[in-house]
Enzyme design. Structure first.
Site, PDB file in Angstrom:
ATOM      1  N   TYR A 198      -9.656   0.655  11.955  1.00 40.54           N
ATOM      2  CA  TYR A 198     -10.938   0.839  11.259  1.00 40.54           C
ATOM      3  C   TYR A 198     -11.240  -0.260  10.255  1.00 40.54           C
ATOM      4  O   TYR A 198     -12.302  -0.274   9.652  1.00 40.54           O
ATOM      5  CB  TYR A 198     -11.020   2.220  10.590  1.00 40.54           C
ATOM      6  CG  TYR A 198      -9.881   2.590   9.664  1.00 40.54           C
ATOM      7  CD1 TYR A 198      -9.772   2.027   8.405  1.00 40.54           C
ATOM      8  CD2 TYR A 198      -8.931   3.527  10.048  1.00 40.54           C
ATOM      9  CE1 TYR A 198      -8.734   2.372   7.553  1.00 40.54           C
ATOM     10  CE2 TYR A 198      -7.882   3.887   9.210  1.00 40.54           C
ATOM     11  CZ  TYR A 198      -7.795   3.300   7.965  1.00 40.54           C
ATOM     12  OH  TYR A 198      -6.767   3.644   7.139  1.00 40.54           O
ATOM     13  N   LYS A 199     -10.292  -1.188  10.046  1.00 40.36           N
ATOM     14  CA  LYS A 199     -10.557  -2.290   9.111  1.00 40.36           C
ATOM     15  C   LYS A 199     -11.204  -3.437   9.887  1.00 40.36           C
ATOM     16  O   LYS A 199     -12.358  -3.323  10.283  1.00 40.36           O
ATOM     17  CB  LYS A 199      -9.263  -2.670   8.404  1.00 40.36           C
ATOM     18  CG  LYS A 199      -8.792  -1.546   7.459  1.00 40.36           C
ATOM     19  CD  LYS A 199      -7.427  -1.777   6.861  1.00 40.36           C
ATOM     20  CE  LYS A 199      -7.063  -0.617   5.926  1.00 40.36           C
ATOM     21  NZ  LYS A 199      -5.614  -0.534   5.652  1.00 40.36           N
ATOM     22  N   ASP A 246       3.603  -3.998   9.683  1.00 37.62           N
ATOM     23  CA  ASP A 246       2.341  -3.283   9.525  1.00 37.62           C
ATOM     24  C   ASP A 246       1.241  -4.347   9.578  1.00 37.62           C
ATOM     25  O   ASP A 246       1.233  -5.283   8.769  1.00 37.62           O
ATOM     26  CB  ASP A 246       2.338  -2.549   8.177  1.00 37.62           C
ATOM     27  CG  ASP A 246       1.044  -1.782   7.945  1.00 37.62           C
ATOM     28  OD1 ASP A 246      -0.015  -2.258   8.384  1.00 37.62           O
ATOM     29  OD2 ASP A 246       1.095  -0.721   7.301  1.00 37.62           O
ATOM     30  N   ARG A 265     -11.558  -6.950  -5.177  1.00 29.79           N
ATOM     31  CA  ARG A 265     -11.085  -7.430  -3.880  1.00 29.79           C
ATOM     32  C   ARG A 265     -12.268  -7.616  -2.933  1.00 29.79           C
ATOM     33  O   ARG A 265     -13.152  -6.761  -2.867  1.00 29.79           O
ATOM     34  CB  ARG A 265     -10.109  -6.383  -3.326  1.00 29.79           C
ATOM     35  CG  ARG A 265      -9.322  -6.806  -2.125  1.00 29.79           C
ATOM     36  CD  ARG A 265      -8.373  -5.698  -1.697  1.00 29.79           C
ATOM     37  NE  ARG A 265      -9.100  -4.559  -1.140  1.00 29.79           N
ATOM     38  CZ  ARG A 265      -8.590  -3.702  -0.245  1.00 29.79           C
ATOM     39  NH1 ARG A 265      -7.348  -3.837   0.164  1.00 29.79           N
ATOM     40  NH2 ARG A 265      -9.306  -2.695   0.214  1.00 29.79           N
ATOM     41  N   PHE A 310       0.869  -1.179   0.000  1.00 33.01           N
ATOM     42  CA  PHE A 310       0.000   0.000   0.000  1.00 33.01           C
ATOM     43  C   PHE A 310       0.907   1.230   0.000  1.00 33.01           C
ATOM     44  O   PHE A 310       1.794   1.355   0.843  1.00 33.01           O
ATOM     45  CB  PHE A 310      -0.883  -0.042   1.252  1.00 33.01           C
ATOM     46  CG  PHE A 310      -1.943   1.010   1.271  1.00 33.01           C
ATOM     47  CD1 PHE A 310      -3.033   0.935   0.420  1.00 33.01           C
ATOM     48  CD2 PHE A 310      -1.857   2.066   2.156  1.00 33.01           C
ATOM     49  CE1 PHE A 310      -4.012   1.917   0.448  1.00 33.01           C
ATOM     50  CE2 PHE A 310      -2.840   3.050   2.183  1.00 33.01           C
ATOM     51  CZ  PHE A 310      -3.917   2.977   1.329  1.00 33.01           C
TER      52      PHE A 310
HETATM   53  C1  LIG Z   1      -5.102   0.763   5.386  1.00 33.76           C
HETATM   54  C2  LIG Z   1      -3.620   0.871   5.324  1.00 33.76           C
HETATM   55  C3  LIG Z   1      -2.986   2.051   5.718  1.00 33.76           C
HETATM   56  C4  LIG Z   1      -3.802   3.220   6.164  1.00 33.76           C
HETATM   57  O1  LIG Z   1      -3.057   4.313   6.518  1.00 33.76           O
HETATM   58  P1  LIG Z   1      -3.781   5.606   7.078  1.00 33.76           P
HETATM   59  O2  LIG Z   1      -2.692   6.381   7.670  1.00 33.76           O
HETATM   60  O3  LIG Z   1      -4.819   5.126   8.075  1.00 33.76           O
HETATM   61  O4  LIG Z   1      -4.463   6.284   5.962  1.00 33.76           O
HETATM   62  C5  LIG Z   1      -1.604   2.081   5.689  1.00 33.76           C
HETATM   63  N1  LIG Z   1      -0.878   1.017   5.285  1.00 33.76           N
HETATM   64  C6  LIG Z   1      -1.471  -0.135   4.892  1.00 33.76           C
HETATM   65  C7  LIG Z   1      -0.644  -1.277   4.437  1.00 33.76           C
HETATM   66  C8  LIG Z   1      -2.857  -0.224   4.884  1.00 33.76           C
HETATM   67  O5  LIG Z   1      -3.444  -1.342   4.482  1.00 33.76           O
END
Ligand SMILES: *Cc1c(COP(=O)(O)O)cnc(C)c1O
Length: 423
Positions: free
Chosen positions: A233-234, A208, A382, A137
């Site tokens: 939040y996920k 992460d 997805r 991401f």
């Molecule tokens: C969802 C996600 C984020 C989200 O980052 P925010 O700072 O909350 O916008 C970051 N890294 C990964 C790999 C994610 O899946």
């Protein structure tokens, strides 16, 4: 330690009756009642924004009207607002194999990653490379670029793909910062092996957990991880924009320092001293005032998870994703879907991706038919499966609707072609 997950075998040709029987026998099924799920919708996007726990609206009302409205500033003490980051961190800790005092809930994942990467850079002053996964991401890699840029050229970022990571680690590596479950493919990295490899070379291992916390057992302690970040939040159902978390192993606390030296990380925040002095413990990773409303709602999602058995969650997650792959491949055969996730459930998080050249209009048509998944450019549809509120019959029905869209070429209709801002 995490217990072994018992695999649920699928029959050769699962049908809806089998799915219904599985739902009746499911020990997690009653948890679904704790969530708001719109009638007729099959929500397969809990990996992006988890569904809302029913208790959230009453809690939000109480926080707004009583804690804020009536008690006002007294609530920092009387409602425990000031301690929320630490208290919620301790609640989250068992879900990711961390100990008490090792997890703090605060800020966003992007911000927390900045903090731990910066701390890592400072902890390895004679090394120069941060290793991340190129296809991760993007925010993780953007943040790493920013951390490197702030060193004025001392540090560079090396992007690798999964097969290359182990070999890329050497005596110049500061840290390996990998997302445990890949956001697009759902591939699960071997946390124990990569951590061990990094540490054998004197590097730090940063994880992460955005796509693993709450979806599968994670054992940061058992893997001897150095730092971790992730969002609530996920799969943790904390609500849109709910604060993220940060893990720092006990052994690093006091020695690791992050550069955003705000007053909440100060040794004596209410002494209002002219100069910065870091706290020795985990609170040094705080910056400033936290989003209390969001923080209080994040607690509800954590409480639901703490009432569930994570090994049962993982077993159901593997079965739901196996079932989805099986049904899509069987019933949409010839419609151009290629599995873009590992076929082996043990190597896969709680999501399934398929590549399809017309993925975007297909996902629009699915959403219009009440099956909510998402699209990730350039060609990935997805689907996330949250075992707390997604059942086996939901998987059956979702595929049924996909079959109708493909067989009837409904995705070709013009209203499904236009791109929206958030996919
Ligand atoms: C969802 C996600 C984020 C989200 O980052 P925010 O700072 O909350 O916008 C970051 N890294 C990964 C790999 C994610 O899946």
């Amino acid at each position: 330690m995490t217990r072994d997950v018992i695999r649920i075998e699928l029959p050769e040709t699962p049908d809806r009756a089998w799915c219904e029987a599985m739902d009746r026998a499911d020990t997690l099924a009653s948890l679904r009642d704790q969530f708001v799920l719109p009638e007729g919708m099959i929500y397969l996007d809990g990996n992006s924004l988890g569904a809302m726990p029913k208790a959230a609206s009453a809690r939000a009302h109480d926080v707004v009207t009583r804690e804020w409205g009536t008690d006002l500033i007294k609530s920092w003490n009387s409602a425990g607002w000031f301690d929320l980051p630490v208290r919620l961190g301790d609640k989250l800790a068992p879900l990711i194999g961390a100990g008490g005092g090792e997890v703090i809930v605060c800020d966003s994942t992007s911000q927390n990653l900045f903090k731990v990467l910066s701390a890592a850079v400072a902890m390895r002053p004679d090394r120069s490379v941060l290793i991340l996964e190129g296809s991760n991401f993007p925010t993780n890699n953007y943040i790493a670029e920013g951390v490197a840029a702030a060193t004025g050229g001392r540090v560079t970022v090396r992007l690798c793909e999964k097969e290359e990571i182990a070999d890329a680690i050497d005596e110049d590596t500061i840290a390996v910062a990998i997302t445990h479950v890949h956001y697009k493919s759902g591939h699960v990295h071997d946390m124990a092996a990569i951590t061990e490899r990094a540490q054998a070379a004197g590097a730090l291992a940063i994880w992460d957990l955005c796509h693993s916390a709450g979806a599968m057992p994670v054992d940061l302690g058992g893997c001897n991880a150095d730092f971790a970040v992730g969002c609530t939040y996920k799969y943790l159902n904390g609500g849109p924009g709910s604060p993220a978390f940060l893990f720092a192993a006990k052994r690093h606390q006091g020695a690791a320092h992050q550069p955003v030296t705000g007053w909440w990380g100060h040794a004596a925040p209410f002494a209002f001293e002219p100069g910065y002095r870091p706290q020795a413990g985990l609170r040094q990773f705080l910056i400033g005032t936290q989003p209390i409303l969001s923080m209080t709602l994040a607690e509800i999602g954590l409480d639901i998870h703490l009432s569930a058995d994570m090994t049962a969650i993982r077993a159901k997650s593997m079965a739901l994703t196996d079932l989805f792959i099986h049904l899509v491949e069987q019933r949409c055969a010839g419609h151009g879907f290629t599995l873009a996730s590992p076929r082996d459930a043990a190597a896969r998080g709680s999501q399934v991706s398929f590549a399809h050249a017309d993925g975007y209009p297909i996902m629009r048509a699915l959403i219009a038919a009440g099956v909510i998944g998402d699209f990730r450019a350039p060609d990935t549809v997805r689907f996330g499966f949250t075992p707390l509120y997604v059942g086996y019959a939901d998987v059956w029905d979702a595929v049924e609707r996909l079959v109708a869209i493909m067989d009837g070429e409904i995705w070709k209709q013009p209203e499904h072609q236009a791109r929206e801002a958030v996919t």
